[in-house]
Motif scaffolding. Structure first.
Motif, PDB file in Angstrom:
ATOM      1  N   PRO A 106       0.848  -1.203   0.000  1.00 18.11           N
ATOM      2  CA  PRO A 106       0.000   0.000   0.000  1.00 18.11           C
ATOM      3  C   PRO A 106       0.878   1.245   0.000  1.00 18.11           C
ATOM      4  O   PRO A 106       1.734   1.405   0.874  1.00 18.11           O
ATOM      5  CB  PRO A 106      -0.786  -0.115   1.308  1.00 18.11           C
TER       6      PRO A 106
ATOM      7  N   VAL B  65      -3.171   5.764   1.205  1.00 18.34           N
ATOM      8  CA  VAL B  65      -4.499   5.540   1.778  1.00 18.34           C
ATOM      9  C   VAL B  65      -5.216   6.878   1.680  1.00 18.34           C
ATOM     10  O   VAL B  65      -4.650   7.911   2.035  1.00 18.34           O
ATOM     11  CB  VAL B  65      -4.403   5.084   3.242  1.00 18.34           C
TER      12      VAL B  65
ATOM     13  N   LEU C 104     -12.265   4.902   3.677  1.00 13.75           N
ATOM     14  CA  LEU C 104     -10.902   4.946   3.152  1.00 13.75           C
ATOM     15  C   LEU C 104     -10.691   3.892   2.070  1.00 13.75           C
ATOM     16  O   LEU C 104     -11.280   2.812   2.114  1.00 13.75           O
ATOM     17  CB  LEU C 104      -9.891   4.704   4.280  1.00 13.75           C
TER      18      LEU C 104
ATOM     19  N   VAL D  79      -7.407   2.160  -0.530  1.00 15.68           N
ATOM     20  CA  VAL D  79      -5.972   1.902  -0.505  1.00 15.68           C
ATOM     21  C   VAL D  79      -5.461   1.672  -1.925  1.00 15.68           C
ATOM     22  O   VAL D  79      -6.042   0.870  -2.664  1.00 15.68           O
ATOM     23  CB  VAL D  79      -5.668   0.640   0.345  1.00 15.68           C
TER      24      VAL D  79
ATOM     25  N   ILE E  73     -10.369  -0.260   2.627  1.00 11.30           N
ATOM     26  CA  ILE E  73      -9.504  -0.457   3.796  1.00 11.30           C
ATOM     27  C   ILE E  73      -9.790  -1.825   4.431  1.00 11.30           C
ATOM     28  O   ILE E  73      -8.902  -2.453   5.009  1.00 11.30           O
ATOM     29  CB  ILE E  73      -9.681   0.687   4.816  1.00 11.30           C
TER      30      ILE E  73
ATOM     31  N   PRO F  94       1.081   6.018   4.358  1.00 10.00           N
ATOM     32  CA  PRO F  94      -0.113   5.260   4.754  1.00 10.00           C
ATOM     33  C   PRO F  94      -0.266   5.128   6.272  1.00 10.00           C
ATOM     34  O   PRO F  94      -1.384   5.104   6.791  1.00 10.00           O
ATOM     35  CB  PRO F  94       0.110   3.889   4.098  1.00 10.00           C
TER      36      PRO F  94
ATOM     37  N   TRP G  57      -6.374  -0.652  11.784  1.00 13.60           N
ATOM     38  CA  TRP G  57      -5.864  -0.177  10.495  1.00 13.60           C
ATOM     39  C   TRP G  57      -4.350   0.015  10.533  1.00 13.60           C
ATOM     40  O   TRP G  57      -3.655  -0.299   9.574  1.00 13.60           O
ATOM     41  CB  TRP G  57      -6.562   1.139  10.116  1.00 13.60           C
TER      42      TRP G  57
ATOM     43  N   VAL H 151      -1.820  -1.809   8.042  1.00 10.61           N
ATOM     44  CA  VAL H 151      -0.908  -1.084   7.147  1.00 10.61           C
ATOM     45  C   VAL H 151       0.526  -1.564   7.362  1.00 10.61           C
ATOM     46  O   VAL H 151       1.261  -1.840   6.399  1.00 10.61           O
ATOM     47  CB  VAL H 151      -0.998   0.446   7.395  1.00 10.61           C
TER      48      VAL H 151
END
Lengths: 331, 68
Positions: A16, A19, A26, A28, A65, A113, A135, A139
């Protein structure tokens, strides 16, 4: 480009890089990073190098997301072994470059991100800390995949303002060692006077000045000094309340004296003699421009300050720095 | 129309590892543009060099403006 309804079967080569979104949620963007390691001083530089390849630029997946979170379940990524917080302009890039000099490390240096999910609650009212943690972990898992056989651990070098979220990081990565780096305030302010970081500009991070610095501001210098003080106080507070994870306060002078020797101690790294020698060579380069040798610039940095900036530094930031020093030295 | 054709080509590429491998193996822009024109025509969504350059410009802009 519309988001794909379900998570595509992305292997570890896809990472990713962005974002984004709005009140609707959200999304990505995933880039094929291929064999590229995160070795540039900053995450964005590594991505930009890769985006010179027309395939990487043109053909990116876009997912929700939720697909990123699902990806973590399938591919959890390498373990996180260290977090680097800092007040900015105080040697954190050098530390990240030293960590990245060892091929067994994946170093995510101020990754966009990570920042976006941390600040997502500004755009998504009602977002809980638990959701932000989910999240954040997803990530980091997606970025911290093993893409080379040697890679075995992930280190995060955060943006300066992420120190304000230190308690959330401790919940997201329990037990992971962390450091907070800081430096003589006049030198830090002088560096920002030449080129201000985003956290030194009211509104640049989507925060109202009052919210960001805690009280009204009359000048950029006052805002900056207050913001840096707030970052330092967050580092100090987290250190004083540390629980399950080893934590260290590190002044720039310690790094400058012997960064390569200090590093293994900070993160309990076992190094061979060759690796130690390699790190000493890397420490001799300018971290933000690795083709240049490192030049001492402390006096030059402090000289660049206006009387107003000096006054604001002394008034708002000096005390936080001195308390960090007292805590570090056990005074 | 060309934008729609590009989006169809992008979707085809992203679901086909063989197409991906071929395009990944061509880092040189001129070679990439020739190959992408040929593959897009084979996939029934023919793109011109200009279409592809527009798509590259748009992608660069998206990345550059990521903080805005």
């Amino acid at each position: 480009m519309s988001p794909e309804a379900t998570a595509p079967p992305l292997d570890e080569s896809w990472v990713p890089i962005r974002v984004h979104g709005d009140a609707g949620g959200l999304e990505v963007d995933w880039c094929h990073l291929g064999p590229e390691r995160f070795t540039a001083p900053f995450f964005d530089q590594t991505v930009e190098d890769r985006l010179r390849h027309p395939f990487a630029l043109l053909f990116q997946h876009r997912t929700s997301i939720d697909a990123l979170v699902e990806r973590q379940r399938i591919r959890p990524g390498l373990p996180v072994r260290g977090l680097v917080f800092h007040m900015s302009r105080c040697g954190s890039t050098l530390l990240a470059q030293l960590l990245a000099a060892l091929p067994r490390h994946v170093v995510l240096s101020e990754a966009g991100p990570v920042d976006t999910v941390l600040r997502a609650h500004r755009e998504l009212p009602g977002l809980t800390d638990a959701q932000r943690i989910t999240w954040l972990q997803a990530v980091v898992a997606a970025l911290g995949q093993r893409r080379h056989p040697d890679e075995e651990a992930v280190f995060l070098k955060l943006d300066a303002w992420h120190a304000l979220e230190l308690p959330l990081f401790q919940r997201a990565f329990p037990g992971v060692p962390w450091v907070f780096l800081y430096r003589e305030p006049l030198e830090v302010m002088a560096s920002h006077a030449r080129h201000r970081g985003a956290h030194m500009l009211p509104g640049a991070l989507g925060l109202a000045p009052r919210e960001a610095a805690g009280m009204p501001t009359t000048s950029l210098d006052e805002y900056g000094a207050r913001m840096l003080a707030r970052i330092c106080e967050a580092g100090l507070r987290a250190f004083q309340h540390r629980r399950d994870a080893p934590a260290r306060l590190v002044d720039f002078t310690q790094l400058h004296a012997s960064a390569a020797d200090l590093l293994p101690e900070l993160f309990d790294l076992k190094l061979t003699a060759d690796e130690r020698q390699h790190l000493r060579e890397v420490a001799g380069r300018d971290a933000k421009n690795p083709v240049l040798p490192f030049e001492e610039n402390r006096d030059e940095k402090a000289r660049g300050l206006t009387p107003e900036a000096r006054a604001q530094t002394e008034r708002h930031l000096r005390s936080a720095y001195e308390r960090l020093e007292a805590e570090r030295q056990g005074r | 129309m060309s934008r729609e054709a590009f989006e169809r080509f992008r979707a085809r590429v992203l679901e086909d590892p063989t197409l991906q491998s071929a395009l990944q193996a061509t880092p040189d822009l001129a070679t990439f543009l020739v190959l992408a024109q040929r593959l897009s025509a084979e996939q029934g969504c023919a793109l011109t060099e200009s279409d592809l350059r527009d798509a590259l410009d748009a992608a660069r802009r998206t990345w550059r403006e990521r903080w805005i």
